[in-house]
Write an enzyme that holds these catalytic residues in place. Sequence first.
Site, short mmCIF file in Angstrom:
data_model
loop_
_atom_site.label_atom_id
_atom_site.label_comp_id
_atom_site.label_asym_id
_atom_site.label_seq_id
_atom_site.Cartn_x
_atom_site.Cartn_y
_atom_site.Cartn_z
N GLY A 46 -0.23 3.46 -7.22
CA GLY A 46 -1.57 3.71 -6.70
C GLY A 46 -2.11 2.55 -5.90
O GLY A 46 -1.44 1.98 -5.04
N CYS A 47 -3.36 2.18 -6.20
CA CYS A 47 -4.07 1.18 -5.41
C CYS A 47 -3.45 -0.21 -5.51
O CYS A 47 -3.78 -1.09 -4.72
CB CYS A 47 -5.54 1.13 -5.84
N ASN A 48 -2.56 -0.43 -6.48
CA ASN A 48 -1.87 -1.71 -6.61
C ASN A 48 -0.69 -1.86 -5.67
O ASN A 48 -0.22 -2.97 -5.44
CB ASN A 48 -1.32 -1.87 -8.04
#
Length: 245
Positions: free
Chosen positions: A28-30
């Site tokens: 995801g956002c990582n």
Amino acid sequence: MVPGLSSLFSRELGFRRDLHRADVVGMGCNAGLNGMSPLVQWARNHPGRSALLVCCEVNSAIYLVDETARTGIVNSLFGDGAAAAVITGHRGDGTVLAGPRVVDFESFCIPEQWAAMRFDWEAGPGKWSFFLDRDIPYVIGFNIREPVETLLKRNGLDLSSVAHWVLHTGGGVVIDSVKLSLGLDEHDVRHTRSVLRDYGNISSGSFLVSLQRLLAEGRTSAGDLGVMVTMGPGAQIETALLEFG
């Protein structure tokens, strides 16, 4: 996707056949900083050669249409977008490279919060829907100082040494929580706010768009230090230290 986007890019753009590929999925956002870390190490081991980081997110694929607050939050927060960065290892011959230098990385995992950001299968519409725990912004804010301070301390620095902040556009509450925890002012998060306003949370590529806006300002000076921060499912916080040239 199988094969991954890197294979499609190779086919469409005619990359070299000795291309090294690594598709980072499920983070995801990582994923942007998770992907940047091994690329930086590869570039250091291959002076003069180039690596390409591509963050491509089609978040509208997870949109549902119903009357739940959960759906309303997800549909109003996430947007589609892509961002890319070229990373080059220094040749050691005195050549000055464009852009900031990536100095170091630090990660911090909060495994007890593994379910705070996740996909759930919705049998009715036959789609995956995204779930965000309402408390996760405060969990991120509570934990953010540890990896940031560890990163800085390892490099002989503290929070006052940082001139520029590049934060993931996790959402308004996330930005406020991180801002409060790190003692930042609104100027420090101006690009994070503007990317969220203009595009929404475009997941892994958000921080690169914020970095692009910072560089476009032309207000960084040689020797300035910056910190990039992303957070995402796992739950995980990723940080990186930059030195501007």
